[in-house]
Scaffold this active site. Structure first.
Site, short mmCIF file in Angstrom:
data_model
loop_
_atom_site.label_atom_id
_atom_site.label_comp_id
_atom_site.label_asym_id
_atom_site.label_seq_id
_atom_site.Cartn_x
_atom_site.Cartn_y
_atom_site.Cartn_z
N LYS A 63 123.45 4.07 -36.39
CA LYS A 63 124.26 3.55 -34.96
C LYS A 63 124.05 3.37 -34.48
O LYS A 63 123.13 3.64 -33.66
CB LYS A 63 125.28 5.80 -35.31
CG LYS A 63 126.26 5.93 -34.34
CD LYS A 63 126.70 7.24 -34.74
CE LYS A 63 126.59 8.12 -33.18
NZ LYS A 63 126.16 7.21 -31.46
N ASP A 94 128.97 2.39 -32.36
CA ASP A 94 130.11 4.12 -32.19
C ASP A 94 130.73 3.52 -30.94
O ASP A 94 130.59 4.37 -29.51
CB ASP A 94 129.02 4.93 -32.03
CG ASP A 94 129.84 6.59 -31.02
OD1 ASP A 94 130.98 6.82 -31.82
OD2 ASP A 94 129.03 7.49 -31.04
N ARG A 95 131.98 2.81 -31.52
CA ARG A 95 132.50 2.14 -29.92
C ARG A 95 133.93 3.05 -29.83
O ARG A 95 134.70 2.66 -28.27
CB ARG A 95 132.82 0.61 -30.39
CG ARG A 95 134.27 -0.31 -29.89
CD ARG A 95 133.20 -0.26 -27.98
NE ARG A 95 134.63 -1.42 -26.97
CZ ARG A 95 135.46 -0.31 -26.66
NH1 ARG A 95 135.57 0.80 -26.48
NH2 ARG A 95 135.61 -1.51 -25.63
N LYS A 96 134.30 4.06 -30.35
CA LYS A 96 134.95 4.97 -29.70
C LYS A 96 136.37 3.95 -29.04
O LYS A 96 136.52 4.52 -28.17
CB LYS A 96 134.49 5.99 -29.17
CG LYS A 96 133.89 7.40 -29.61
CD LYS A 96 133.74 8.08 -28.46
CE LYS A 96 132.17 8.85 -29.52
NZ LYS A 96 130.99 8.13 -29.44
N ALA A 98 139.84 2.92 -28.04
CA ALA A 98 140.91 4.28 -27.00
C ALA A 98 142.48 3.42 -26.32
O ALA A 98 142.66 3.82 -25.49
CB ALA A 98 140.81 4.87 -26.83
N ASP A 99 142.47 1.81 -27.11
CA ASP A 99 143.23 1.74 -26.07
C ASP A 99 144.71 0.88 -27.70
O ASP A 99 145.03 1.59 -28.23
CB ASP A 99 143.21 0.41 -25.46
CG ASP A 99 143.56 -0.40 -24.44
OD1 ASP A 99 145.20 -0.42 -24.30
OD2 ASP A 99 142.84 -0.40 -23.11
N ILE A 100 145.60 0.43 -26.59
CA ILE A 100 147.25 -0.01 -27.42
C ILE A 100 146.28 -1.54 -28.63
O ILE A 100 145.92 -1.71 -28.05
CB ILE A 100 147.87 -0.62 -26.79
CG1 ILE A 100 147.60 -1.77 -25.76
CG2 ILE A 100 148.86 0.70 -25.58
CD1 ILE A 100 148.46 -2.44 -25.35
N ASN A 102 147.14 -3.99 -29.81
CA ASN A 102 146.85 -5.19 -29.28
C ASN A 102 145.25 -5.99 -28.46
O ASN A 102 144.92 -6.44 -28.74
CB ASN A 102 147.76 -5.98 -28.19
CG ASN A 102 147.69 -7.29 -28.06
OD1 ASN A 102 147.89 -8.21 -28.73
ND2 ASN A 102 147.23 -8.03 -26.50
N THR A 103 145.14 -4.19 -27.08
CA THR A 103 143.77 -4.36 -26.86
C THR A 103 142.84 -4.64 -27.83
O THR A 103 141.86 -4.78 -27.30
CB THR A 103 143.88 -3.84 -25.53
OG1 THR A 103 145.33 -4.06 -25.03
CG2 THR A 103 142.73 -3.02 -24.93
N GLY A 238 120.40 11.59 -33.28
CA GLY A 238 119.73 10.89 -32.18
C GLY A 238 118.56 11.10 -31.51
O GLY A 238 117.30 10.69 -32.06
N ARG A 239 118.23 11.01 -30.19
CA ARG A 239 117.56 12.24 -29.86
C ARG A 239 116.40 13.23 -30.00
O ARG A 239 115.03 12.72 -30.34
CB ARG A 239 117.38 12.65 -28.38
CG ARG A 239 118.29 11.39 -27.27
CD ARG A 239 119.01 12.47 -25.89
NE ARG A 239 119.77 12.98 -26.73
CZ ARG A 239 120.98 13.45 -25.89
NH1 ARG A 239 120.23 13.87 -24.52
NH2 ARG A 239 122.06 14.00 -25.99
#
Ligand code: 5IU
Length: 272
Positions: A63, A94-96, A98-100, A102-103, A238-239
């Site tokens: 990731k 892991d981009r998450k 969170a927009d409409i 088209n964006t 991760g850590r």
């Protein structure tokens, strides 16, 4: 009653998916005896690649957070893809989103990172509504990519609970399983799913064998709690792994988590 998905082998679940990334991931998990994803949250391409070379043999997935890498380039992404083939793992940015719709389709395909061109799997918040899935799938499906919805989070005080989590499930069900293959969640959020024939993958961050949390609200559970008690499919660490001092120690720690995660999975298969 354990959830039906938790009584099946990862390998046999590959046949229940039409999405090529889900199939490949489940086959890798079976082949490498690994339900471990290492989250490589370091800030130079050299460090990322060094860690990936060390932990690669122990993982089913790596990731990334490409936007924390100071010297990110598409040549780096090419090398990561090459390593994913050589060492047999799936890449999860892991981009998450969170927009409409088209964006997010532009954020996924374009810009400096061109995530869809190199990342097998990514994730999105269901917050904006089903248009986020349509926007991402218009880019990802032709490339054989896959998406997870964030149904829950590991951090203290997060708002992805109760009705929000149930609505995330419903949104995935309505979108269908061509592109959405599962959830980021802390447990089997699909347990109330009327159509339990649907095989969703549950991937879970907030996993550690030593620390119980950090100063910024992260909360850790052990691989055994996550895989055996909560029925999740992939542990994301991760850590707990890359934070260990010493090159050989990082490799050994990844292997320790792989074994812990796999033993918990083997134990859950024994239940009836
Ligand atoms: N991550 C979480 N919790 C979440 C989600 C993602 O920790 O609910 I969604 C990410 C953040 C980090 C990794 O990239 O997983 C966990 O890293 P540590 O194991 O170092 O805490």
């Amino acid at each position: 009653m354990p959830h039906p998905a938790t009584l099946k082998t990862y390998g046999s679940r590959a046949e229940l998916h039409s999405n090529p990334t889900a199939k490949r991931l489940l086959e890798i998990m079976q082949r490498k005896k690994s339900n471990l994803c290492v989250s490589v949250d370091v800030t130079t391409t050299a460090e990322v690649l060094e860690i990936v070379r060390r932990v690669g043999p122990s993982v089913c997935m790596v990731k990334t957070h490409c936007d924390v890498i100071d010297d990110f380039s598409l040549a780096f992404a090419d090398e990561l893809v090459r390593l994913s083939k050589e060492l047999d793992f799936v890449i999860f940015e892991d981009r998450k989103f969170a927009d409409i719709g088209n964006t997010v389709s532009l954020q996924y395909s374009s810009g400096t990172h061109r995530i869809a061109s190199w990342s097998d799997l990514t994730n999105a918040h269901p917050l904006p509504g089903p248009g986020i899935i349509s926007g991402l799938s218009s880019v990802g499906v032709p490339l054989g990519r896959a998406l997870l919805l964030l149904a829950e989070m590991s951090s203290k005080g997060n708002l992805a609970t109760g009705q929000y989590t149930r609505d995330a499930m419903r949104m995935a069900r309505e979108a269908g399983r061509e592109f959405v293959i599962g959830f980021i969640a802390m447990r089997r959020v699909d347990e109330d799913d009327a159509a339990k024939a649907d095989d969703w993958l549950i991937m879970t961050p907030g996993v550690g064998l030593v620390a119980k949390g950090d100063k910024l609200g992260q909360q850790y559970r052990t691989p055994r709690e996550v895989v055996l008690e909560s029925g999740c499919d992939v542990i994301i660490v991760g850590r707990g792994i890359y934070g260990i001092q010493g090159e050989e120690a990082v490799r050994a720690e990844a292997e320790r988590y792989r074994v812990e995660g796999w033993e918990a999975y083997e134990e859950r298969l024994k239940r009836t």
